[in-house]
Design a protein around this motif. Structure first.
Motif, PDB file in Angstrom:
ATOM      1  N   ILE A  27       9.295   6.572  -7.431  1.00  0.00           N
ATOM      2  CA  ILE A  27      10.081   6.487  -8.661  1.00  0.00           C
ATOM      3  C   ILE A  27       9.188   6.136  -9.838  1.00  0.00           C
ATOM      4  CG2 ILE A  27      11.910   5.212  -9.845  1.00  0.00           C
ATOM      5  CD1 ILE A  27      13.354   4.948  -7.193  1.00  0.00           C
ATOM      6  N   GLY A  28       8.263   5.197  -9.647  1.00  0.00           N
ATOM      7  CA  GLY A  28       7.341   4.846 -10.712  1.00  0.00           C
ATOM      8  C   GLY A  28       6.514   6.043 -11.155  1.00  0.00           C
ATOM      9  N   GLY A  29       6.032   6.823 -10.187  1.00  0.00           N
ATOM     10  CA  GLY A  29       5.264   8.019 -10.520  1.00  0.00           C
ATOM     11  C   GLY A  29       6.092   9.063 -11.238  1.00  0.00           C
ATOM     12  N   LEU A  30       7.325   9.255 -10.786  1.00  0.00           N
ATOM     13  CA  LEU A  30       8.209  10.246 -11.406  1.00  0.00           C
ATOM     14  C   LEU A  30       8.577   9.851 -12.833  1.00  0.00           C
ATOM     15  CD1 LEU A  30      10.480  10.904  -8.305  1.00  0.00           C
ATOM     16  CD2 LEU A  30       8.958  12.581  -9.370  1.00  0.00           C
ATOM     17  N   LEU A  31       8.813   8.565 -13.045  1.00  0.00           N
ATOM     18  CA  LEU A  31       9.106   8.090 -14.407  1.00  0.00           C
ATOM     19  C   LEU A  31       7.899   8.305 -15.317  1.00  0.00           C
ATOM     20  CD1 LEU A  31      10.997   4.762 -13.608  1.00  0.00           C
ATOM     21  CD2 LEU A  31      11.974   6.768 -14.746  1.00  0.00           C
ATOM     22  N   GLN A  32       6.724   8.024 -14.798  1.00  0.00           N
ATOM     23  CA  GLN A  32       5.498   8.236 -15.569  1.00  0.00           C
ATOM     24  C   GLN A  32       5.352   9.706 -15.942  1.00  0.00           C
ATOM     25  OE1 GLN A  32       1.836   6.869 -13.648  1.00  0.00           O
ATOM     26  NE2 GLN A  32       0.764   8.643 -14.487  1.00  0.00           N
ATOM     27  N   LEU A  33       5.639  10.589 -15.000  1.00  0.00           N
ATOM     28  CA  LEU A  33       5.543  12.031 -15.253  1.00  0.00           C
ATOM     29  C   LEU A  33       6.589  12.481 -16.268  1.00  0.00           C
ATOM     30  CD1 LEU A  33       5.037  13.091 -11.558  1.00  0.00           C
ATOM     31  CD2 LEU A  33       3.414  13.621 -13.391  1.00  0.00           C
ATOM     32  N   ARG A  34       7.836  12.078 -16.039  1.00  0.00           N
ATOM     33  CA  ARG A  34       8.931  12.530 -16.904  1.00  0.00           C
ATOM     34  C   ARG A  34       8.803  12.031 -18.334  1.00  0.00           C
ATOM     35  NH1 ARG A  34      14.989  10.159 -16.706  1.00  0.00           N
ATOM     36  NH2 ARG A  34      13.806   8.532 -17.796  1.00  0.00           N
ATOM     37  N   ASP A  35       8.377  10.763 -18.481  1.00  0.00           N
ATOM     38  CA  ASP A  35       8.437  10.115 -19.790  1.00  0.00           C
ATOM     39  C   ASP A  35       7.089   9.983 -20.492  1.00  0.00           C
ATOM     40  OD1 ASP A  35      11.139   9.793 -19.244  1.00  0.00           O
ATOM     41  OD2 ASP A  35      10.900   7.769 -18.465  1.00  0.00           O
ATOM     42  N   SER A  49       9.900   0.669  -0.372  1.00  0.00           N
ATOM     43  CA  SER A  49       8.595   0.468  -1.007  1.00  0.00           C
ATOM     44  C   SER A  49       7.900   1.785  -1.317  1.00  0.00           C
ATOM     45  CB  SER A  49       7.698  -0.396  -0.115  1.00  0.00           C
ATOM     46  OG  SER A  49       7.306   0.302   1.053  1.00  0.00           O
ATOM     47  N   GLU A  50       8.172   2.821  -0.535  1.00  0.00           N
ATOM     48  CA  GLU A  50       7.593   4.127  -0.836  1.00  0.00           C
ATOM     49  C   GLU A  50       8.111   4.663  -2.167  1.00  0.00           C
ATOM     50  OE1 GLU A  50       8.693   6.410   2.528  1.00  0.00           O
ATOM     51  OE2 GLU A  50       7.173   5.523   3.858  1.00  0.00           O
ATOM     52  N   ASN A  51       9.264   4.189  -2.574  1.00  0.00           N
ATOM     53  CA  ASN A  51       9.883   4.661  -3.810  1.00  0.00           C
ATOM     54  C   ASN A  51       9.747   3.696  -4.979  1.00  0.00           C
ATOM     55  OD1 ASN A  51      11.414   7.313  -3.209  1.00  0.00           O
ATOM     56  ND2 ASN A  51      11.912   6.016  -1.456  1.00  0.00           N
ATOM     57  N   MET A  52       9.634   2.406  -4.698  1.00  0.00           N
ATOM     58  CA  MET A  52       9.426   1.414  -5.754  1.00  0.00           C
ATOM     59  C   MET A  52       8.897   0.125  -5.140  1.00  0.00           C
ATOM     60  SD  MET A  52      13.396   0.353  -6.584  1.00  0.00           S
ATOM     61  CE  MET A  52      12.983  -1.069  -7.596  1.00  0.00           C
ATOM     62  N   GLU A  53       8.035  -0.540  -5.856  1.00  0.00           N
ATOM     63  CA  GLU A  53       7.486  -1.788  -5.330  1.00  0.00           C
ATOM     64  C   GLU A  53       8.528  -2.892  -5.442  1.00  0.00           C
ATOM     65  OE1 GLU A  53       3.530  -4.640  -5.720  1.00  0.00           O
ATOM     66  OE2 GLU A  53       3.691  -2.787  -6.892  1.00  0.00           O
ATOM     67  N   VAL A  54       8.677  -3.663  -4.375  1.00  0.00           N
ATOM     68  CA  VAL A  54       9.642  -4.763  -4.348  1.00  0.00           C
ATOM     69  C   VAL A  54       8.976  -5.995  -3.764  1.00  0.00           C
ATOM     70  CG1 VAL A  54      11.706  -3.308  -4.169  1.00  0.00           C
ATOM     71  CG2 VAL A  54      10.503  -4.020  -2.079  1.00  0.00           C
ATOM     72  N   ASN A 113       6.622   0.481 -11.817  1.00  0.00           N
ATOM     73  CA  ASN A 113       5.321   1.084 -12.091  1.00  0.00           C
ATOM     74  C   ASN A 113       4.639   1.635 -10.849  1.00  0.00           C
ATOM     75  OD1 ASN A 113       5.347   0.291 -14.918  1.00  0.00           O
ATOM     76  ND2 ASN A 113       5.085  -1.803 -14.159  1.00  0.00           N
ATOM     77  N   SER A 114       5.316   1.529  -9.707  1.00  0.00           N
ATOM     78  CA  SER A 114       4.710   1.980  -8.468  1.00  0.00           C
ATOM     79  C   SER A 114       5.768   2.678  -7.627  1.00  0.00           C
ATOM     80  CB  SER A 114       4.111   0.790  -7.717  1.00  0.00           C
ATOM     81  OG  SER A 114       3.302   1.221  -6.649  1.00  0.00           O
ATOM     82  N   GLY A 115       5.342   3.240  -6.502  1.00  0.00           N
ATOM     83  CA  GLY A 115       6.262   3.998  -5.673  1.00  0.00           C
ATOM     84  C   GLY A 115       6.549   5.363  -6.287  1.00  0.00           C
ATOM     85  N   ALA A 137       0.828  -1.208   0.000  1.00  0.00           N
ATOM     86  CA  ALA A 137       0.000   0.000   0.000  1.00  0.00           C
ATOM     87  C   ALA A 137       0.865   1.263   0.000  1.00  0.00           C
ATOM     88  CB  ALA A 137      -0.927   0.005   1.217  1.00  0.00           C
ATOM     89  N   SER A 138       2.025   1.203   0.658  1.00  0.00           N
ATOM     90  CA  SER A 138       2.904   2.375   0.695  1.00  0.00           C
ATOM     91  C   SER A 138       3.485   2.656  -0.692  1.00  0.00           C
ATOM     92  CB  SER A 138       4.028   2.172   1.714  1.00  0.00           C
ATOM     93  OG  SER A 138       4.926   1.170   1.298  1.00  0.00           O
ATOM     94  N   SER A 139       3.689   1.612  -1.510  1.00  0.00           N
ATOM     95  CA  SER A 139       4.171   1.813  -2.881  1.00  0.00           C
ATOM     96  C   SER A 139       3.127   2.538  -3.716  1.00  0.00           C
ATOM     97  CB  SER A 139       4.514   0.469  -3.532  1.00  0.00           C
ATOM     98  OG  SER A 139       5.632  -0.125  -2.931  1.00  0.00           O
TER      99      SER A 139
END
Length: 584
Positions: free
Chosen positions: A281-289, A211-216, A277-279, A75-77
């Motif tokens: 980093i996932g959100g930032l990648l989605q925004l950037r790219d 996990s807050e930054n990427m799902e593992v 795709n989560s966390g 959930a934190s991701s």
């Protein structure tokens, strides 16, 4: 039961109660410590032959279930991604401007295009007004400036996302190393029978940071070591740490993208960008790219369509007095083939707009650009050539005269542009997209260069007649019509191909962003609810309840007192027995 066994049981009870009280006291002391979970002392019965000799603390463990911890980690991701996307989308929404409730005014692109159309309509009624010309050019500059500013905001957000990815990768790598270090301590402690529950809490805190930054995915092996993997199974912590690699690009522009010239995220040389795709980093990648480039594509589509619509009209017109020289913005080579048809008129005019010389050119009769330029240069009062940058320059030989081009029915190029537009001789706007669109520097420096009238296309035009009449508002009217009329837009970003007005398309961009903002806020609310629900469930199971702990300590104190009384009674019995033995 012998007295020795009874004494052993009572003594065992004292030691066990002391351990339990220590655990409860530690729970109370850490009740407000982030990441701390309630600990319990697990008891094991001891025996001597067929007799029980008491209990002992076999281990101290957390009350948090692994399945519930996994739910919170997942959930934190989701929350990490939702938070960063919602924050960025809010900033993007602010950058797009607003439209007032009546839909007629505001600071958005559509409102500025509407303002430009309105000023052009006014100029068409009074084309000789220098004040109205200045208002039109101001409105053109405002619309171009708004596009540049909005584009710059989009790219600034992309740059910030790229920088935030770099910071998030550092956070993940630090947490991976923390887990690796804690693994060593936990494995060693458990092998020696030590309490490692607090170390395990710290390890889960580090895992949550990841996990807050990427799902593992993760599991704990039989030795007590935690193994961590990417969501697609690439190891991050096994017998060693495998750090993420990322190279921040610094300042981004619309010409850079992943994977062409922006860094992805790799582990041991393997690109895992597409699997995050989560966390955050996932959100930032989605925004950037994805998200932000989509908006940039829509802005570029609007900018290029605006330039095409206005320049196609302004290149049919001329200013009065006509400029002494025209320099194109398009880069061509003299050997380029001429794909032309129809007729174009080139004229030399005096300051009153009277024709001093003119000639009509059949564009279908030329093979190359050089051939066309040579014929224009052959006019008595005209010089024409390509400059060192490949721009067409047409000048009147007499500095008191001006050059005017009439589009007639002539077209050039695959887009069937009039000749002036093909070479960019009388552009109102210049640029390649939203990032650099601007009012022509020639017109910005001299407002009298703005084309409001058109060269006469009369077949009976003669030298000495008026070629461009004062008070001709035809070009201003055509410019306004180009803004309000239908324009065909290619598919761009999240917007499908369509035919609509420039203002409506600009409103569509704002609507698209507004929808994305609303969607991101909805996803954030959902993610927050899910995370809160999972966290509260975990806290209910493993959080420290001070009332319960205090009550437990009170019970343990009573049990301790009972065990102590038993030992005291046994000691008295031993003393009486020894006395009896000595007296015999």
């Amino acid at each position: 039961m012998s007295m020795r066994i009874a004494y052993s049981a009572a003594n065992s009870a004292l030691m066990t109660i002391q351990s339990q009280m220590s655990v409860s006291s530690n729970n109370i002391a850490n009740a407000d410590t982030d990441g701390y979970t309630r600990k319990v002392a697990n008891l094991t019965a001891t025996n001597s032959g067929s007799y029980g000799t008491g209990v002992t603390v076999s281990s101290v463990t957390s009350t948090a279930s692994s399945s519930m911890v996994k739910s919170v980690v997942k959930a934190s991701s989701t929350l990490g991604s939702a938070e960063v996307v919602a924050s960025y989308m809010s900033s993007l929404g602010d950058a797009m401007g607003t439209i007032d409730s009546d839909g007629t005014t505001g600071s958005s692109l559509s409102s500025m295009i509407d303002d430009l159309e309105s000023s052009l309509r006014s100029l068409a009624d009074t084309p000789e007004s220098d004040t109205l010309v200045a208002q039109v050019l101001g409105a053109v500059d405002d619309a171009a400036s708004q596009l540049r500013t909005t584009s710059a905001s989009v790219q600034q957000l992309r740059s910030q996302a790229d920088s935030d990815i770099d910071a998030a990768v550092d956070t993940v790598n630090s947490a991976l190393n923390t887990i690796d270090s804690l693994n060593e301590q936990i494995v060693s402690g458990q092998a020696r029978g030590l309490d490692t529950s607090n170390l395990e809490d710290q390890r889960y805190t580090a895992l949550q940071s990841i996990s807050e930054n990427m799902e593992v995915s993760y599991f704990t092996d039989s030795n007590g070591a935690m193994k961590v993997y990417t969501d697609n199974g690439i190891p991050l912590v096994d017998s060693q740490v495998h750090e993420l690699s990322f190279n921040s690009a610094g300042t981004l522009n619309s010409g850079v993208s992943y994977p062409a010239n922006l860094s992805g995220i790799t582990v041991g040389g393997i690109d895992i960008t597409g699997n995050i795709n989560s966390g955050a980093i996932g959100g930032l990648l989605q925004l950037r790219d994805e998200d932000l480039p989509a908006v940039q594509d829509e802005l570029d589509q609007l900018a290029t369509s605006l330039m095409t619509a206005l320049n196609s009209v302004s290149n049919t017109g001329t200013s009065l007095p006509a400029p002494n020289s025209l320099t194109g913005t398009a880069t061509v080579a003299g050997t380029d083939a001429v794909d032309g048809s129809g007729t174009v008129r080139v004229a030399v005019l005096n300051s009153d707009g009277e024709v001093d010389e003119y000639q009509d050119f059949d564009l279908s009769s030329y093979s190359t650009i050089d051939d066309l330029i040579a014929d224009i240069d052959g006019m008595g009062g005209i010089s024409a050539s390509l400059d060192s940058d490949g721009h067409l320059v047409i000048s009147a030989d007499d500095t008191d005269m001006g050059v005017s081009i009439g589009a007639m029915d002539g077209t050039m190029g695959t887009d069937s542009q009039n000749m002036s537009m093909f070479f960019g001789l009388n552009d109102l706007l210049t640029g390649t997209g939203a990032s650099d669109i601007s009012l022509s520097s020639r017109i910005a420096e001299d407002s009298s260069a703005f084309a409001v009238g058109a060269l006469s296309d009369s077949s009976t035009l003669t030298v000495g007649e008026i070629g461009v009449a004062a008070g001709d508002g035809s070009v201003a009217t055509a410019l306004a019509d180009a803004l309000s009329g239908d324009t065909t837009f290619a598919a761009a970003g999240n917007m499908s191909a369509m035919t609509t007005s420039l203002s409506s398309y600009a409103s569509g961009i704002l609507s698209d962003v507004s929808t994305s903002v609303d969607s991101s806020e909805s996803k954030l609310a959902s993610a927050e609810t899910r995370y809160t629900t999972q966290s509260e469930a975990l806290s209910s199971q493993s959080g420290v309840n001070l009332d319960e702990e205090n009550a437990l300590i009170s019970q343990l104190e009573n049990a301790y007192a009972t065990a102590a009384s038993l030992i005291e009674a046994l000691n008295s019995m031993f003393d009486d027995l020894l006395t009896a033995v000595k007296s015999t």
